[in-house]
Design an enzyme around this catalytic site. Structure first.
Site, PDB file in Angstrom:
ATOM      1  N   LYS A  98       0.819  -1.214   0.000  1.00  0.00           N
ATOM      2  CA  LYS A  98       0.000   0.000   0.000  1.00  0.00           C
ATOM      3  C   LYS A  98       0.856   1.270   0.000  1.00  0.00           C
ATOM      4  CE  LYS A  98      -4.148  -1.974   0.330  1.00  0.00           C
ATOM      5  NZ  LYS A  98      -5.149  -1.859  -0.744  1.00  0.00           N
ATOM      6  N   GLU A 120      -9.690   5.888   3.280  1.00  0.00           N
ATOM      7  CA  GLU A 120     -10.516   4.789   3.778  1.00  0.00           C
ATOM      8  C   GLU A 120      -9.587   3.604   3.979  1.00  0.00           C
ATOM      9  OE1 GLU A 120     -10.010   5.241   0.611  1.00  0.00           O
ATOM     10  OE2 GLU A 120      -9.444   3.209   0.047  1.00  0.00           O
ATOM     11  N   SER A 386       1.678  -9.567  -0.881  1.00  0.00           N
ATOM     12  CA  SER A 386       1.372  -8.143  -0.775  1.00  0.00           C
ATOM     13  C   SER A 386       1.516  -7.578   0.639  1.00  0.00           C
ATOM     14  CB  SER A 386      -0.037  -7.876  -1.287  1.00  0.00           C
ATOM     15  OG  SER A 386      -0.973  -8.661  -0.574  1.00  0.00           O
TER      16      SER A 386
HETATM   17  C1  LIG Z   1      -1.672  -6.937   2.388  1.00  0.00           C
HETATM   18  C2  LIG Z   1      -2.826  -6.564   1.522  1.00  0.00           C
HETATM   19  N1  LIG Z   1      -2.964  -7.157   0.332  1.00  0.00           N
HETATM   20  C3  LIG Z   1      -3.998  -6.864  -0.479  1.00  0.00           C
HETATM   21  C4  LIG Z   1      -4.978  -5.968  -0.123  1.00  0.00           C
HETATM   22  C5  LIG Z   1      -6.131  -5.748  -1.040  1.00  0.00           C
HETATM   23  O1  LIG Z   1      -6.054  -4.554  -1.767  1.00  0.00           O
HETATM   24  P1  LIG Z   1      -5.665  -4.511  -3.280  1.00  0.00           P
HETATM   25  O2  LIG Z   1      -6.519  -5.508  -3.999  1.00  0.00           O
HETATM   26  O3  LIG Z   1      -5.951  -3.115  -3.692  1.00  0.00           O
HETATM   27  O4  LIG Z   1      -4.237  -4.847  -3.402  1.00  0.00           O
HETATM   28  C6  LIG Z   1      -4.873  -5.324   1.119  1.00  0.00           C
HETATM   29  C7  LIG Z   1      -5.885  -4.335   1.531  1.00  0.00           C
HETATM   30  O5  LIG Z   1      -6.027  -3.937   2.622  1.00  0.00           O
HETATM   31  C8  LIG Z   1      -3.770  -5.640   1.950  1.00  0.00           C
HETATM   32  O6  LIG Z   1      -3.643  -5.063   3.156  1.00  0.00           O
END
Ligand SMILES: Cc1ncc(COP(=O)(O)O)c(C=O)c1O
Lengths: 405, 278
Positions: A98, A120, A386
């Site tokens: 993020k 948000e 992620s």
């Molecule tokens: C570690 C992590 N991965 C994925 C996401 C999902 O978001 P996005 O699909 O925008 O990557 C989040 C959202 O809070 C997250 O904290």
């Protein structure tokens, strides 16, 4: 696949913010002038070498990029198929991808002279990243978070508050990410003159889906270079989880025009696709919410339905508009993983690789567990890790304890 | 094409007075009571009636109207039932202009062409769709004009002189000036600033300019009506409705009267305004 295939999958959106029929600017008039200003400010920043240089400096020294591309040897052995690599976004400062996007938006906000930042958040990772950069640059920070998520992601609430942000629990609707976004939009309409809305994913009105994608594309660009260095070629497949779709878009986008690269997005199937879930492509249809047209979960009257996922970050009844387009053109395949599958993947990864993933990317790992065994050993598979799982440990511990009783 | 809205403003102009426009959520607190309330509005002094189409995610509305939408949805309100209610109303009233106000998704899901045909035949005169700015005119605004419905656009304090022409280009019926930057039911409008804004908009258009958001009392309504062609009140009516409900949020014997009473006193306020000379 109803539309003719485009020459490039990377040329969108058009000047009105459309990816095919998806995207657009479905917002109240009060916000329109500001959105046009933002579009202009971002275009100017993008063309300014000083902006890129500033970003590169912070990405390297503050975020800690590049993030490693790591060969997950034991998971690979365990599954007995494709050679699996992790793009280690969980090692970034603040613990997820993020921050890549927040950094970009905060630098743009500074260029626009905005001093009050709102955001948000679902899992709290976007909120933490926003609170962090606001602290770093001395900006006021307000984070809207569904009351349900405040409960299940306590650790991140405390982190945000320590960083000086104000966390506002949202009690309306399903009290999760969708409602946090409604409330942030209401704040923005009210405080439009001094406020910058830092959206956490590739959704919202144009230019957000494009801008957030651009900021997250560092993930895919690095992966390309790193894979070249490690294996001397492109990967064969990419996998990422999807809440709004920003970590996925960031990994996918630089590879969209390489037809040899198979691409998989993983939505949250919650209790299962015939029950409560958060898989808007698998279980929804095109509609208009939060500034864009995209796949949404809704009833026959066009009322938005509550999503469900074990993972607060995926608990959203929509998906970024570019994903809807990539789905309809057939370029990306969208799968889904249930709460239980994600939990199993969460545990497996912790034990096999010594990496406790966030529940969000655990959904992607769950599908790696399905896909990798069916691929040959020379198949190079990259999964976007992620975020890290620290924030989820109390929640997962509660669930596992409950099961033993 | 002359709609009931055009006819009503022409008539009010002859009388030299400003329009009083009511907003209530269709189906609040239940479809049957909602129809009774709407039927009572013209007699209580409403010149034009706006009916909210409930939506789960009303991002420009404050808590009162959000709650009204949720009450309506819980009571089973749908877009189809809103149109059925309009048809019922029209059986006894063929002159009071009716405007639907809401968000785009339920219309998009109903199907734009089908919605326009159904709305027109039910007796709707105009549409106010919060999340469709001029940039998205091809979605509904242009088809609505073709179908003979007014598409009433919102202008706001952030709509500057440079942008106003784009906002006014395909507007018909009237222009709805949102008197505050904010959601419904939050701040109260400053009548001096509103007067200046209305004058500014009037330099760009011959359409009537009506003002809404943040007007709650007969006194405030009168102050706004001095300078505007119409005054819209929503949250104050929704609040009066809610206050009349029982503990479970159901209508009581006093619900219709409670709303009509507030409408009457607000209408008096508007009628007390001395219209500024053109
Ligand atoms: C570690 C992590 N991965 C994925 C996401 C999902 O978001 P996005 O699909 O925008 O990557 C989040 C959202 O809070 C997250 O904290």
């Amino acid at each position: 696949m109803n539309s003719a295939l485009p020459n490039s999958f990377r040329s969108g959106p058009d000047e009105r913010g459309h990816f095919g029929i998806f995207g657009g600017r479905f917002v109240a008039e009060t916000l329109m002038p500001l959105i046009l200003d933002l579009e202009k400010a971002y275009a100017e920043a993008k063309a300014d070498p000083a902006f890129q240089a500033e970003m590169d400096g912070y990405l390297k020294h503050y975020v800690g990029r590049p993030s490693p591309l790591y060969f997950a040897e034991r998971l690979t052995e365990h599954l007995g198929g494709a050679k699996i690599y992790f793009k280690r976004e969980e090692l970034n400062h603040t613990g997820s991808h993020k921050v890549n996007n927040v950094l970009g938006q905060i630098v743009v906000a500074r260029r626009m002279g905005k001093k009050r930042i709102i955001a948000e958040t679902g899992a709290g990772q976007h909120g933490v990243a926003t609170a962090t950069l606001c602290a770093r640059f001395g900006l006021e920070c307000l984070v809207y978070m569904g009351a349900v998520d405040v409960e299940r992601q306590q650790a991140n609430v405390i982190r945000m508050e320590m960083l000086g942000a104000k966390v506002i629990p949202v009690q309306s609707g399903s009290r999760t990410l969708k409602d946090a976004m409604n409330e942030a939009l209401r704040d923005w309409v009210t405080n439009v003159h001094n406020t910058f809305y830092c959206i956490g994913t590739v959704a919202g009105p144009h230019p957000y889906p494009m801008m957030v994608r651009d900021f997250q594309s560092v993930i895919g660009l690095e992966t390309r270079a790193q894979m070249h260095e490690l294996e001397g070629r492109l990967p064969d497949s990419l996998i990422a989880c999807i809440g709004g779709g920003s970590n996925a878009m960031g990994l996918f986008h630089p590879f969209l025009d390489d037809p040899g690269v198979e691409i998989f997005g993983v939505e949250a199937a919650g209790h299962g696709l015939t029950q409560l879930h958060a898989a808007s492509i698998a279980g929804g249809r095109p509609g208009v919410l939060h500034g864009n047209r995209t796949y949404l979960l809704m009833d026959d009257d066009g009322q938005i339905q509550d999503a469900h996922s074990i993972s607060a970050g995926l608990d959203y009844p929509g998906i970024g508009p570019e994903h809807s387009w990539l789905h309809e053109t057939g370029r990306v395949t969208y799968l889904s993983a249930t709460d239980d599958e994600a939990l199993a993947a969460f545990q497996l990864l912790s034990r096999l690789e010594g990496i406790i993933p966030a529940l969000e990317p655990a959904h992607a790992i769950a599908k790696v567990m399905e896909l990798a065994p069916k691929r040959p050993r020379d198949h190079l598979m990259v999964v976007n890790l992620s975020g890290r799982g620290d924030k989820d440990i109390p929640q997962v511990a509660d669930i596992l304890r409950g099961r033993k009783q | 094409m002359t709609t009931r809205i055009d006819a009503r403003f022409a008539e009010l102009k002859k009388q030299g007075r400003s329009a009083f426009i009511t907003f209530l959520m269709g189906g609040d607190p239940d479809p049957k009571t909602s129809l009774e309330i709407i039927k009572a509005l013209p007699k209580a002094g409403a010149d034009i009636i706006e009916i909210g189409m409930p939506f789960t995610d009303p991002m420009a509305d404050g808590p009162a109207i959000q709650a009204a939408g949720l009450r309506a949805l819980k009571a089973g309100m749908t877009l189809k039932k809103t149109l059925a209610m309009v048809r019922e109303f029209r059986k006894a009233d063929d002159t009071t202009p009716l405007v639907l106000m809401g968000y785009y998704n339920p219309i998009y899901i109903h199907g734009v062409d089908k919605f326009l045909a159904d709305a027109k035949s039910a007796g709707i005169d105009g549409l106010i769709i919060v999340d469709l700015p001029p940039e998205e005119d091809s979605e509904l605004c242009l088809p609505a004009m073709k179908a003979g419905l007014n598409f009433i656009r919102l202008a706001t304090p952030t709509t500057d002189d440079k942008r106003l022409p784009a906002v006014l280009a395909n507007t018909s019926g009237f222009v709805y000036y949102v008197s505050i930057t904010g959601i419904t039911g939050s701040a109260s409008a400053d009548s001096a600033a509103v007067g200046q804004a209305v004058a500014r908009i009037k330099r760009h258009t011959k359409l009537p300019v009506c003002v809404g958001f943040g007007i709650r009392t007969p006194l405030a309504a009168r102050a706004i009506a001095q300078n505007a062609d119409g005054t819209v009140v929503g949250t104050a009516l929704v609040d009066a409705l809610r206050a009349s409900l029982d503990g479970e949020g159901n209508a009581t014997a006093g619900t219709v009267e409670a709303v009509a009473g507030v409408v009457s006193s607000l209408a008096q306020g508007v009628r007390g305004a001395s219209q500024a000379a053109e």
